[in-house]
Design an enzyme around this catalytic site. Structure first.
Site, mmCIF file in Angstrom:
data_model
loop_
_atom_site.group_PDB
_atom_site.id
_atom_site.type_symbol
_atom_site.label_atom_id
_atom_site.label_comp_id
_atom_site.label_asym_id
_atom_site.label_seq_id
_atom_site.Cartn_x
_atom_site.Cartn_y
_atom_site.Cartn_z
ATOM 1 N NE ARG A 33 -3.961 -2.233 1.268
ATOM 2 C CZ ARG A 33 -4.504 -3.240 2.363
ATOM 3 N NH1 ARG A 33 -4.784 -2.847 3.711
ATOM 4 N NH2 ARG A 33 -5.258 -4.321 1.839
ATOM 5 C CD GLU A 177 -10.852 -11.043 8.743
ATOM 6 O OE1 GLU A 177 -9.919 -10.807 9.723
ATOM 7 O OE2 GLU A 177 -10.913 -10.342 7.624
ATOM 8 C CE LYS A 219 -11.899 -7.827 9.646
ATOM 9 N NZ LYS A 219 -10.873 -6.933 10.216
ATOM 10 C CB SER A 261 -14.371 -2.805 3.879
ATOM 11 O OG SER A 261 -12.971 -2.764 4.122
ATOM 12 N N GLY A 262 -13.535 -5.662 2.629
ATOM 13 C CA GLY A 262 -13.178 -6.436 1.493
ATOM 14 C C GLY A 262 -12.996 -5.913 -0.013
ATOM 15 N N GLY A 263 -12.805 -4.520 -0.001
ATOM 16 C CA GLY A 263 -12.331 -4.164 -1.330
ATOM 17 C C GLY A 263 -13.726 -3.235 -1.683
ATOM 18 N NE ARG A 294 -8.908 -3.930 1.479
ATOM 19 C CZ ARG A 294 -9.011 -5.196 0.855
ATOM 20 N NH1 ARG A 294 -8.792 -5.075 -0.341
ATOM 21 N NH2 ARG A 294 -9.747 -6.096 1.383
HETATM 22 C C1 5MM Z 1 -9.909 -8.671 4.902
HETATM 23 O O1 5MM Z 1 -8.739 -7.991 5.454
HETATM 24 C C2 5MM Z 1 -9.094 -7.432 6.819
HETATM 25 C C3 5MM Z 1 -10.146 -6.487 6.888
HETATM 26 O O2 5MM Z 1 -9.818 -5.241 5.893
HETATM 27 P P1 5MM Z 1 -10.584 -4.761 4.919
HETATM 28 O O3 5MM Z 1 -11.675 -4.130 5.595
HETATM 29 O O4 5MM Z 1 -9.637 -3.863 4.338
HETATM 30 O O5 5MM Z 1 -11.034 -5.876 3.742
HETATM 31 C C4 5MM Z 1 -7.904 -6.940 7.576
HETATM 32 O O6 5MM Z 1 -7.788 -6.970 8.729
HETATM 33 C C5 5MM Z 1 -6.620 -7.715 6.801
HETATM 34 O O7 5MM Z 1 -6.656 -9.001 7.438
HETATM 35 C C6 5MM Z 1 -5.481 -6.784 7.581
HETATM 36 O O8 5MM Z 1 -5.331 -5.754 6.695
HETATM 37 C C7 5MM Z 1 -4.120 -7.878 7.396
HETATM 38 O O9 5MM Z 1 -3.934 -8.085 6.137
HETATM 39 P P2 5MM Z 1 -2.583 -9.300 5.672
HETATM 40 O O10 5MM Z 1 -2.917 -9.212 4.116
HETATM 41 O O11 5MM Z 1 -1.483 -8.280 5.931
HETATM 42 O O12 5MM Z 1 -2.857 -10.382 6.323
#
Ligand code: 5MM
Length: 344
Positions: A33, A177, A219, A261-263, A294
């Site tokens: 990022r 999650e 989650k 939020s997943g993108g 995100r």
């Molecule tokens: C799915 O990712 C989790 C929730 O984030 P979004 O709302 O952006 O989808 C997030 O907690 C994620 O697990 C962390 O950012 C850690 O990511 P990495 O890829 O470092 O395991």
């Protein structure tokens, strides 16, 4: 031994009007990022970025907890206040990412299984001593031709249950999650079917491993059409399908579901959560709130760009998303709220 504490922490994590900031990006994700924005990928920049997030005035009104990464839970502000203490002082519960990432699942092309169980008991003990009171483990399920397979769903559900058990024994509330990815051109109906199978399998495994459901937080991803679907689902359809699926699969003793939020775009993630709470808030057995990464952070990171002089603007961007999602968690969000200036 920790039962009362775990129950209280789980309730506090989903307390009315608050959600969880996912700031647990591992080196790979954080650096990717930063690279996209031309921000140097150093330990000091990651620390300065997290300091910007955690010193945003007023975030304790909106965040019940923050999920940290191993590097971050050991870091401090530039003037020496440990991040764990900084968060606790604002009434925010520190949490820790415990999984070691999703790796290719043998003999299952294009599918992933999350690793990290080896040595987990000792890591839980250390993180509890460092001040963490909850944890997170993310399983990744991909929708595609012939996938997800039962093998992938079961392997991930099994790992989630074993992780959750070790957490509860060691005093950390497990965030469970199981993320069903939005990548692909699948319909809302296909997303529903996969979510249903995944969630039912996860709760079956949680039961088999003796997990106390009132001492965890789910989650989930939202039931949503794929990002390249030719039939994108409306906000109303996503809200209805997601709540119906959760009602079909999530036992009433779970205190809350804090969505990833997943993108989704920032506003989509807020609108979907808000609609669910407008339609069903107060009539559901569990709270529906956010645990976004995100969708809370991307505007702030873009405003920050690694420059100290941008900190106030970046903090305003984070505070705005925090306030909008807090409102959505009680069904009180409206797009007008996006225009009301936040003071930081
Ligand atoms: C799915 O990712 C989790 C929730 O984030 P979004 O709302 O952006 O989808 C997030 O907690 C994620 O697990 C962390 O950012 C850690 O990511 P990495 O890829 O470092 O395991």
């Amino acid at each position: 031994m920790f039962e009362n504490e775990l129950r209280a922490t789980a309730q506090a994590m989903v307390v009315t009007g608050k959600g969880i900031l996912a700031a647990d990006e591992s080196f790979g994700t954080a650096n990717k990022r930063f690279q996209k924005l031309g921000i140097p990928t150093t330990e000091e920049m990651r620390r300065a970025y997290r300091e910007m997030l955690f010193t945003t005035p007023g975030i304790g009104d909106f965040f019940s907890g923050v999920i940290l990464f191993d590097e971050t839970i050991r870091q401090s502000t530039a003037d020496g206040t440990p991040f764990v203490q900084l968060l606790s002082n604002q009434g925010i519960i520190p949490g820790i990412k415990l999984d070691a990432g999703a790796k290719p699942l043998a003999k299952s092309p294009n599918e992933l299984v999350t690793e990290g169980l080896d040595g987990l008991r000792d890591r839980v003990k250390e993180y509890y001593e460092l001040g963490a009171r909850f944890a997170k483990w993310r399983a990744v399920i991909t929708i595609g031709e012939g996938i997800p397979t039962r093998r992938c769903i079961e392997a991930n559900a099994h790992a989630l249950a074993r992780y959750a058990g070790i957490c509860q024994e060691g005093g950390l509330v497990p965030i469970v999650e199981p993320e069903v990815l939005m990548d692909g051109d699948h319909t809302l109906e296909r997303s529903y079917a996969v979510h249903e199978e995944v969630l039912k399998t996860v709760f079956y495994e949680l039961h088999r491993y003796g997990i106390a459901l009132d001492q965890m937080v789910l989650k989930p991803s939202m039931v949503i059409s794929g990002q390249t679907s030719s039939q994108p689902a409306s906000v109303e359809a996503v809200a209805q399908a997601t709540v119906k699926c959760l009602l079909d699969c999530v036992p009433a003793s779970v205190p809350g579901c804090a969505f990833l939020s997943g993108g989704q775009t920032d506003q989509q993630a807020t609108e979907h959560l808000n609609r669910m709470n407008v339609l069903y808030g107060g009539k559901l057995p569990w709270k529906l709130t956010f645990s976004y990464g995100r969708a809370l952070q991307q505007a702030a990171m873009q405003a920050w760009m690694g420059k100290p002089e941008n900190v106030p603007t970046a903090q305003k961007a984070l505070a705005l998303r925090a306030r909008c999602n807090s409102a959505a968690s009680v069904g009180k969000y409206s797009p007008e709220l996006e225009k009301v200036a936040v003071s930081v």
